[in-house]
Scaffold this motif. Structure first.
Motif, PDB file in Angstrom:
ATOM      1  N   MET A 167       0.828  -1.187   0.000  1.00 55.52           N
ATOM      2  CA  MET A 167       0.000   0.000   0.000  1.00 55.52           C
ATOM      3  C   MET A 167       0.874   1.254   0.000  1.00 55.52           C
ATOM      4  SD  MET A 167      -3.061   0.631  -0.250  1.00 55.52           S
ATOM      5  CE  MET A 167      -4.337   1.751   0.093  1.00 55.52           C
ATOM      6  N   LYS A 168       2.008   1.173   0.690  1.00 55.11           N
ATOM      7  CA  LYS A 168       2.916   2.314   0.726  1.00 55.11           C
ATOM      8  C   LYS A 168       3.465   2.592  -0.670  1.00 55.11           C
ATOM      9  CE  LYS A 168       5.943   2.697   4.110  1.00 55.11           C
ATOM     10  NZ  LYS A 168       7.189   2.536   4.899  1.00 55.11           N
ATOM     11  N   GLN A 169       3.771   1.525  -1.416  1.00 61.18           N
ATOM     12  CA  GLN A 169       4.270   1.688  -2.784  1.00 61.18           C
ATOM     13  C   GLN A 169       3.263   2.440  -3.640  1.00 61.18           C
ATOM     14  OE1 GLN A 169       4.740  -2.420  -3.842  1.00 61.18           O
ATOM     15  NE2 GLN A 169       6.955  -2.391  -3.492  1.00 61.18           N
ATOM     16  N   VAL A 170       2.006   2.091  -3.518  1.00 67.07           N
ATOM     17  CA  VAL A 170       0.961   2.726  -4.314  1.00 67.07           C
ATOM     18  C   VAL A 170       0.803   4.191  -3.919  1.00 67.07           C
ATOM     19  CG1 VAL A 170      -1.500   2.694  -4.878  1.00 67.07           C
ATOM     20  CG2 VAL A 170      -0.242   0.554  -4.731  1.00 67.07           C
ATOM     21  N   SER A 171       0.904   4.478  -2.634  1.00 66.56           N
ATOM     22  CA  SER A 171       0.794   5.869  -2.168  1.00 66.56           C
ATOM     23  C   SER A 171       1.917   6.724  -2.744  1.00 66.56           C
ATOM     24  CB  SER A 171       0.847   5.929  -0.640  1.00 66.56           C
ATOM     25  OG  SER A 171      -0.213   5.209  -0.091  1.00 66.56           O
ATOM     26  N   VAL A 172       3.124   6.221  -2.685  1.00 68.41           N
ATOM     27  CA  VAL A 172       4.267   6.966  -3.224  1.00 68.41           C
ATOM     28  C   VAL A 172       4.138   7.103  -4.738  1.00 68.41           C
ATOM     29  CG1 VAL A 172       6.777   6.916  -3.548  1.00 68.41           C
ATOM     30  CG2 VAL A 172       5.797   6.343  -1.328  1.00 68.41           C
ATOM     31  N   ALA A 173       3.745   6.045  -5.399  1.00 64.36           N
ATOM     32  CA  ALA A 173       3.577   6.088  -6.858  1.00 64.36           C
ATOM     33  C   ALA A 173       2.465   7.058  -7.250  1.00 64.36           C
ATOM     34  CB  ALA A 173       3.276   4.694  -7.398  1.00 64.36           C
ATOM     35  N   GLY A 174       1.350   7.040  -6.527  1.00 68.84           N
ATOM     36  CA  GLY A 174       0.251   7.964  -6.805  1.00 68.84           C
ATOM     37  C   GLY A 174       0.661   9.400  -6.586  1.00 68.84           C
ATOM     38  N   TYR A 175       1.410   9.637  -5.529  1.00 67.11           N
ATOM     39  CA  TYR A 175       1.900  10.988  -5.252  1.00 67.11           C
ATOM     40  C   TYR A 175       2.839  11.457  -6.365  1.00 67.11           C
ATOM     41  CZ  TYR A 175       4.340  14.845  -3.029  1.00 67.11           C
ATOM     42  OH  TYR A 175       4.883  16.069  -2.764  1.00 67.11           O
ATOM     43  N   THR A 176       3.766  10.602  -6.753  1.00 68.08           N
ATOM     44  CA  THR A 176       4.735  10.946  -7.794  1.00 68.08           C
ATOM     45  C   THR A 176       4.048  11.209  -9.135  1.00 68.08           C
ATOM     46  OG1 THR A 176       6.399   9.611  -6.677  1.00 68.08           O
ATOM     47  CG2 THR A 176       6.836  10.191  -8.968  1.00 68.08           C
ATOM     48  N   ALA A 177       3.156  10.311  -9.532  1.00 69.74           N
ATOM     49  CA  ALA A 177       2.441  10.498 -10.799  1.00 69.74           C
ATOM     50  C   ALA A 177       1.555  11.739 -10.737  1.00 69.74           C
ATOM     51  CB  ALA A 177       1.597   9.262 -11.117  1.00 69.74           C
ATOM     52  N   GLY A 178       0.931  11.984  -9.601  1.00 74.13           N
ATOM     53  CA  GLY A 178       0.101  13.173  -9.437  1.00 74.13           C
ATOM     54  C   GLY A 178       0.901  14.456  -9.512  1.00 74.13           C
ATOM     55  N   GLN A 179       2.121  14.429  -9.003  1.00 80.89           N
ATOM     56  CA  GLN A 179       2.997  15.605  -9.080  1.00 80.89           C
ATOM     57  C   GLN A 179       3.403  15.887 -10.522  1.00 80.89           C
ATOM     58  OE1 GLN A 179       2.421  17.189  -6.239  1.00 80.89           O
ATOM     59  NE2 GLN A 179       4.562  17.718  -6.083  1.00 80.89           N
ATOM     60  N   ARG A 180       3.661  14.844 -11.282  1.00 81.24           N
ATOM     61  CA  ARG A 180       4.036  15.018 -12.687  1.00 81.24           C
ATOM     62  C   ARG A 180       2.884  15.610 -13.496  1.00 81.24           C
ATOM     63  NH1 ARG A 180       6.888   9.254 -13.646  1.00 81.24           N
ATOM     64  NH2 ARG A 180       8.700   9.608 -12.343  1.00 81.24           N
ATOM     65  N   ALA A 181       1.677  15.245 -13.133  1.00 77.77           N
ATOM     66  CA  ALA A 181       0.482  15.754 -13.816  1.00 77.77           C
ATOM     67  C   ALA A 181      -0.211  16.758 -12.897  1.00 77.77           C
ATOM     68  CB  ALA A 181      -0.440  14.610 -14.174  1.00 77.77           C
ATOM     69  N   SER A 182       0.534  17.735 -12.445  1.00 77.91           N
ATOM     70  CA  SER A 182       0.031  18.653 -11.419  1.00 77.91           C
ATOM     71  C   SER A 182      -1.140  19.511 -11.870  1.00 77.91           C
ATOM     72  CB  SER A 182       1.172  19.545 -10.927  1.00 77.91           C
ATOM     73  OG  SER A 182       1.693  20.309 -12.006  1.00 77.91           O
ATOM     74  N   HIS A 183      -1.341  19.670 -13.164  1.00 82.72           N
ATOM     75  CA  HIS A 183      -2.447  20.496 -13.643  1.00 82.72           C
ATOM     76  C   HIS A 183      -3.765  19.721 -13.724  1.00 82.72           C
ATOM     77  CE1 HIS A 183       0.165  23.811 -14.330  1.00 82.72           C
ATOM     78  NE2 HIS A 183       0.891  23.153 -15.227  1.00 82.72           N
ATOM     79  N   VAL A 184      -3.734  18.449 -13.464  1.00 74.67           N
ATOM     80  CA  VAL A 184      -4.960  17.655 -13.465  1.00 74.67           C
ATOM     81  C   VAL A 184      -5.574  17.742 -12.067  1.00 74.67           C
ATOM     82  CG1 VAL A 184      -5.930  15.339 -13.723  1.00 74.67           C
ATOM     83  CG2 VAL A 184      -4.059  16.083 -15.209  1.00 74.67           C
ATOM     84  N   PRO A 185      -6.803  18.244 -11.964  1.00 79.28           N
ATOM     85  CA  PRO A 185      -7.444  18.337 -10.646  1.00 79.28           C
ATOM     86  C   PRO A 185      -7.541  16.971  -9.978  1.00 79.28           C
ATOM     87  CG  PRO A 185      -8.703  19.541 -12.285  1.00 79.28           C
ATOM     88  CD  PRO A 185      -7.656  18.770 -13.024  1.00 79.28           C
ATOM     89  N   ARG A 186      -7.233  16.952  -8.701  1.00 81.32           N
ATOM     90  CA  ARG A 186      -7.234  15.713  -7.908  1.00 81.32           C
ATOM     91  C   ARG A 186      -6.352  14.645  -8.541  1.00 81.32           C
ATOM     92  NH1 ARG A 186     -11.908  18.110  -7.946  1.00 81.32           N
ATOM     93  NH2 ARG A 186     -12.987  16.960  -9.561  1.00 81.32           N
ATOM     94  N   GLY A 187      -5.270  15.080  -9.179  1.00 75.65           N
ATOM     95  CA  GLY A 187      -4.384  14.191  -9.914  1.00 75.65           C
ATOM     96  C   GLY A 187      -3.769  13.096  -9.062  1.00 75.65           C
ATOM     97  N   MET A 188      -3.401  13.422  -7.835  1.00 77.08           N
ATOM     98  CA  MET A 188      -2.792  12.403  -6.974  1.00 77.08           C
ATOM     99  C   MET A 188      -3.777  11.301  -6.642  1.00 77.08           C
ATOM    100  SD  MET A 188      -0.373  14.405  -4.346  1.00 77.08           S
ATOM    101  CE  MET A 188      -0.042  16.095  -4.782  1.00 77.08           C
ATOM    102  N   TYR A 189      -5.039  11.669  -6.418  1.00 76.78           N
ATOM    103  CA  TYR A 189      -6.058  10.668  -6.107  1.00 76.78           C
ATOM    104  C   TYR A 189      -6.390   9.822  -7.334  1.00 76.78           C
ATOM    105  CZ  TYR A 189      -6.548  13.552  -1.981  1.00 76.78           C
ATOM    106  OH  TYR A 189      -6.291  14.262  -0.836  1.00 76.78           O
ATOM    107  N   VAL A 190      -6.484  10.481  -8.473  1.00 72.83           N
ATOM    108  CA  VAL A 190      -6.753   9.767  -9.721  1.00 72.83           C
ATOM    109  C   VAL A 190      -5.615   8.791 -10.012  1.00 72.83           C
ATOM    110  CG1 VAL A 190      -6.964  10.019 -12.229  1.00 72.83           C
ATOM    111  CG2 VAL A 190      -8.218  11.566 -10.711  1.00 72.83           C
TER     112      VAL A 190
END
Length: 182
Positions: free
Chosen positions: A1-24
């Motif tokens: 679960m920690k891996q997914v959280s870090v991966a979601g955060y990282t991918a969300g940061q890369r796509a920072s202009h997408v609303p709620r990108g980290m959650y998506v």
């Protein structure tokens, strides 16, 4: 679960202009990896033990993170371009979703095409050098490539369909906050 959280955060940061990108991104990576892992366990490809599940899930999460972040960032940029050229929201979305999925999955598909012919991955090489038969090593490589394709594809599709509605209001008007931050 920690891996997914870090991966979601990282991918969300890369796509920072997408609303709620980290959650998506996090949700897409989680679902894509979980569904693929469940299929592997149900088909008895891997036993349900941490020895197998942790490294396999790590590989899937890493690939899903990369393709998800490319998908989300590229989708926003391509929809913005299509809208600037006069496409309706529906036209911009349907045309760009197909295009973005092809672009985001191209590296994974290209890698799957050349494994065994041009490049030998570490698991396959290690197994052969460790004394396993080449047939077992090839079977493992086929499973590994298919699981990476499965997790990446599911994550891309989910992130695409969770991202694009955030670009528009409920009445399909352009959500200006998404595109004004350039």
């Amino acid at each position: 679960m920690k891996q997914v959280s870090v991966a979601g955060y990282t991918a969300g940061q890369r796509a920072s202009h997408v609303p709620r990108g980290m959650y998506v991104a996090g949700g897409s990576i989680l679902v894509g990896t979980a569904v693929t892992m469940i299929v592997l366990v149900v088909l008895n490809v891997f036993p349900l033990t941490p020895r197998y599940i942790i490294p396999v899930a790590g590989m899937m999460v890493g690939n899903a993170m990369t393709t998800t972040s490319v998908t989300m960032k590229r989708l926003r940029d391509d929809i913005k371009t299509a809208l600037a050229l006069g496409a309706t929201p529906r036209q911009a979305t349907t045309q760009q979703v197909k295009r973005v999925l092809v672009i985001a999955l191209s590296p994974v598909l290209d890698n799957a095409k050349i494994v065994g012919l041009i490049s030998l991955l570490g698991a396959m090489t290690s197994m052969i050098m460790g004394g396993a038969s080449p047939l077992e090593a090839i079977q493992l490589q086929i499973v590994a490539m298919n699981m990476l394709l499965g997790a990446s594809t599911l994550s891309c599709i989910i992130s695409t369909y969770l991202s694009w509605p955030n670009f528009f209001t409920k009445t399909f008007q352009l959500e200006t906050t998404v595109f004004s931050s350039d």
